[in-house]
Design a protein around this motif. Structure first.
Motif, PDB file in Angstrom:
ATOM      1  N   LEU A  17       0.859  -1.178   0.000  1.00 18.45           N
ATOM      2  CA  LEU A  17       0.000   0.000   0.000  1.00 18.45           C
ATOM      3  C   LEU A  17       0.898   1.231   0.000  1.00 18.45           C
ATOM      4  O   LEU A  17       1.816   1.333   0.825  1.00 18.45           O
ATOM      5  CB  LEU A  17      -0.913   0.005   1.226  1.00 18.45           C
ATOM      6  CG  LEU A  17      -1.685  -1.292   1.505  1.00 18.45           C
ATOM      7  CD1 LEU A  17      -2.564  -1.130   2.745  1.00 18.45           C
ATOM      8  CD2 LEU A  17      -2.523  -1.715   0.312  1.00 18.45           C
ATOM      9  N   ASN A  18       0.644   2.177  -0.898  1.00 15.10           N
ATOM     10  CA  ASN A  18       1.619   3.247  -1.106  1.00 15.10           C
ATOM     11  C   ASN A  18       0.944   4.609  -1.248  1.00 15.10           C
ATOM     12  O   ASN A  18       0.911   5.209  -2.317  1.00 15.10           O
ATOM     13  CB  ASN A  18       2.466   2.937  -2.351  1.00 15.10           C
ATOM     14  CG  ASN A  18       3.593   3.944  -2.538  1.00 15.10           C
ATOM     15  OD1 ASN A  18       4.242   4.323  -1.572  1.00 15.10           O
ATOM     16  ND2 ASN A  18       3.802   4.369  -3.770  1.00 15.10           N
ATOM     17  N   ARG A  19       0.401   5.086  -0.123  1.00 16.93           N
ATOM     18  CA  ARG A  19      -0.046   6.482  -0.018  1.00 16.93           C
ATOM     19  C   ARG A  19       0.562   7.044   1.272  1.00 16.93           C
ATOM     20  O   ARG A  19      -0.152   7.410   2.212  1.00 16.93           O
ATOM     21  CB  ARG A  19      -1.561   6.592   0.026  1.00 16.93           C
ATOM     22  CG  ARG A  19      -2.294   6.055  -1.212  1.00 16.93           C
ATOM     23  CD  ARG A  19      -3.785   6.355  -1.131  1.00 16.93           C
ATOM     24  NE  ARG A  19      -4.043   7.774  -1.310  1.00 16.93           N
ATOM     25  CZ  ARG A  19      -5.004   8.451  -0.676  1.00 16.93           C
ATOM     26  NH1 ARG A  19      -5.783   7.841   0.220  1.00 16.93           N
ATOM     27  NH2 ARG A  19      -5.180   9.740  -0.901  1.00 16.93           N
ATOM     28  N   THR A  51       1.488  -5.574   2.406  1.00 15.57           N
ATOM     29  CA  THR A  51       2.297  -4.791   3.338  1.00 15.57           C
ATOM     30  C   THR A  51       1.936  -3.318   3.184  1.00 15.57           C
ATOM     31  O   THR A  51       1.197  -2.928   2.280  1.00 15.57           O
ATOM     32  CB  THR A  51       3.804  -4.956   3.057  1.00 15.57           C
ATOM     33  OG1 THR A  51       4.112  -4.444   1.746  1.00 15.57           O
ATOM     34  CG2 THR A  51       4.227  -6.405   3.138  1.00 15.57           C
ATOM     35  N   GLY A  52       2.482  -2.498   4.067  1.00 12.60           N
ATOM     36  CA  GLY A  52       2.338  -1.058   3.960  1.00 12.60           C
ATOM     37  C   GLY A  52       3.681  -0.407   3.750  1.00 12.60           C
ATOM     38  O   GLY A  52       4.723  -1.067   3.745  1.00 12.60           O
ATOM     39  N   THR A  53       3.656   0.895   3.574  1.00 15.15           N
ATOM     40  CA  THR A  53       4.885   1.654   3.385  1.00 15.15           C
ATOM     41  C   THR A  53       5.623   1.777   4.717  1.00 15.15           C
ATOM     42  O   THR A  53       5.038   2.205   5.711  1.00 15.15           O
ATOM     43  CB  THR A  53       4.568   3.053   2.850  1.00 15.15           C
ATOM     44  OG1 THR A  53       3.780   2.923   1.673  1.00 15.15           O
ATOM     45  CG2 THR A  53       5.841   3.812   2.517  1.00 15.15           C
ATOM     46  N   ALA A 100       1.355  -8.572   6.358  1.00  8.27           N
ATOM     47  CA  ALA A 100       2.535  -8.268   7.175  1.00  8.27           C
ATOM     48  C   ALA A 100       2.382  -6.837   7.668  1.00  8.27           C
ATOM     49  O   ALA A 100       2.577  -5.883   6.909  1.00  8.27           O
ATOM     50  CB  ALA A 100       3.805  -8.435   6.357  1.00  8.27           C
ATOM     51  N   VAL A 101       2.003  -6.687   8.927  1.00 12.20           N
ATOM     52  CA  VAL A 101       1.579  -5.401   9.466  1.00 12.20           C
ATOM     53  C   VAL A 101       2.718  -4.744  10.241  1.00 12.20           C
ATOM     54  O   VAL A 101       3.163  -5.257  11.270  1.00 12.20           O
ATOM     55  CB  VAL A 101       0.344  -5.566  10.375  1.00 12.20           C
ATOM     56  CG1 VAL A 101      -0.065  -4.226  10.974  1.00 12.20           C
ATOM     57  CG2 VAL A 101      -0.804  -6.170   9.580  1.00 12.20           C
ATOM     58  N   GLY A 108     -10.413   0.845   8.692  1.00 10.60           N
ATOM     59  CA  GLY A 108     -10.431   0.029   7.485  1.00 10.60           C
ATOM     60  C   GLY A 108      -9.119  -0.686   7.236  1.00 10.60           C
ATOM     61  O   GLY A 108      -9.101  -1.766   6.635  1.00 10.60           O
ATOM     62  N   GLY A 109      -8.024  -0.128   7.698  1.00  9.97           N
ATOM     63  CA  GLY A 109      -6.733  -0.808   7.569  1.00  9.97           C
ATOM     64  C   GLY A 109      -6.682  -2.070   8.403  1.00  9.97           C
ATOM     65  O   GLY A 109      -6.161  -3.102   7.959  1.00  9.97           O
ATOM     66  N   ALA A 110      -7.248  -2.010   9.607  1.00  9.17           N
ATOM     67  CA  ALA A 110      -7.340  -3.219  10.434  1.00  9.17           C
ATOM     68  C   ALA A 110      -8.251  -4.239   9.778  1.00  9.17           C
ATOM     69  O   ALA A 110      -7.952  -5.444   9.756  1.00  9.17           O
ATOM     70  CB  ALA A 110      -7.851  -2.855  11.827  1.00  9.17           C
ATOM     71  N   GLU A 111      -9.363  -3.774   9.209  1.00  8.33           N
ATOM     72  CA  GLU A 111     -10.297  -4.698   8.575  1.00  8.33           C
ATOM     73  C   GLU A 111      -9.693  -5.367   7.343  1.00  8.33           C
ATOM     74  O   GLU A 111      -9.992  -6.524   7.049  1.00  8.33           O
ATOM     75  CB  GLU A 111     -11.585  -3.953   8.218  1.00  8.33           C
ATOM     76  CG  GLU A 111     -12.380  -3.572   9.469  1.00  8.33           C
ATOM     77  CD  GLU A 111     -13.591  -2.718   9.174  1.00  8.33           C
ATOM     78  OE1 GLU A 111     -14.710  -3.133   9.529  1.00  8.33           O
ATOM     79  OE2 GLU A 111     -13.421  -1.627   8.593  1.00  8.33           O
ATOM     80  N   LEU A 112      -8.836  -4.661   6.642  1.00  6.14           N
ATOM     81  CA  LEU A 112      -8.097  -5.280   5.538  1.00  6.14           C
ATOM     82  C   LEU A 112      -7.206  -6.398   6.071  1.00  6.14           C
ATOM     83  O   LEU A 112      -7.148  -7.495   5.504  1.00  6.14           O
ATOM     84  CB  LEU A 112      -7.277  -4.234   4.799  1.00  6.14           C
ATOM     85  CG  LEU A 112      -6.322  -4.738   3.707  1.00  6.14           C
ATOM     86  CD1 LEU A 112      -7.070  -5.531   2.643  1.00  6.14           C
ATOM     87  CD2 LEU A 112      -5.569  -3.563   3.083  1.00  6.14           C
ATOM     88  N   ALA A 113      -6.513  -6.145   7.172  1.00  3.19           N
ATOM     89  CA  ALA A 113      -5.662  -7.177   7.774  1.00  3.19           C
ATOM     90  C   ALA A 113      -6.492  -8.354   8.268  1.00  3.19           C
ATOM     91  O   ALA A 113      -6.075  -9.516   8.139  1.00  3.19           O
ATOM     92  CB  ALA A 113      -4.845  -6.577   8.921  1.00  3.19           C
TER      93      ALA A 113
END
Length: 250
Positions: A17-19, A51-53, A100-101, A108-113
């Protein structure tokens, strides 16, 4: 892709995820691009690693849905299930999904995980669902997935009080499978993917579907699925190989 960074592998797809300027808030563009990822993985099943940034100083998985867009949404958008529909699609992908958090996985980020099959975390991971503090509910999966993952009492505390879980708490309650230093998280995700990739792909796909079946569908669904696998070439080859190895070690 404008909101995602993709790294292709033969048996897996890494999606970052890249914002970073808005802590990877999930907006309409990201939803559309994640749907495109799902289309690709439904056509060509592979393991998905989300993953996130991250930087050495800070990790962010996703700090929720984009509040500016949520502010403009009304009844029709809520009924369309914009985020919930995406997360259901991710959960139903043919092959396992690993989240991979590192850092914040909020709203919503938690719900994606939660939609992933396996979650691992860095030591600086934080999970939470503070939606009721801004006048809405966690409608993209937390109201039912979270109870399945951590139990109803803890899920209610998280959803009703805004309580956040750090990495160690998430590990203790079973929300994540393991915790790693931030610089080791990516390698840990690949290690999990390596173990998955060592299994028979058809058996994995069937196992995932059977696990998702409702309780009253068992044991019939298990027996029907096993009947399919018993007729597969892979079953014959893998069992024969196992028996041959056993003979050689005697």
């Amino acid at each position: 892709m404008t909101t995602l960074i993709l790294r292709e592998g033969a048996d897996r797809l890494h999606v970052e995820l890249n914002r970073p300027d808005v802590r990877n808030a999930i907006n309409d563009d990201m939803v559309d691009e994640l749907h495109a990822v799902c289309t690709s993985l439904e056509r060509e099943p592979r393991i998905l690693i989300l993953t996130g940034t991250s930087t050495p100083e800070r990790g962010v998985f996703a700090a929720g849905a984009d509040i500016r867009q949520l502010l403009e949404r009304g009844r029709d958008e809520a009924l369309a299930g914009i985020n919930s529909g995406l997360f259901i699609r991710i959960a139903r992908l043919p092959m396992p999904v690993i989240a991979a958090v590192d850092g914040f996985a909020i709203g919503g980020g938690a719900e994606l995980a939660y939609a992933a099959d396996i979650r691992i975390a860095s030591t600086r991971a934080v999970f939470g669902n503070p939606e009721t503090a801004i006048g809405i509910l966690a409608a993209a999966g937390a109201t039912w997935r979270l109870a399945e993952l951590v139990g109803e009492p803890l899920a209610k505390e998280i959803l009703f009080t805004g309580r956040r879980l750090d990495a160690e708490e998430a590990l203790r309650c079973g929300l994540v499978a393991s915790v790693h230093e931030p610089d080791q998280l990516a390698a840990a995700a690949d290690t999990v993917a390596d173990r998955i990739a060592g299994q028979d792909p058809l058996a994995l796909r069937v196992s995932k579907r059977v696990l998702a079946a409702p309780r009253d569908a068992h044991p019939l669904v298990d027996e029907l699925a096993q009947a399919i696998l018993f007729e597969s070439d892979a079953k014959t080859q893998l069992m024969t190989r196992f028996l041959n190895r056993s003979q050689e070690t005697r």
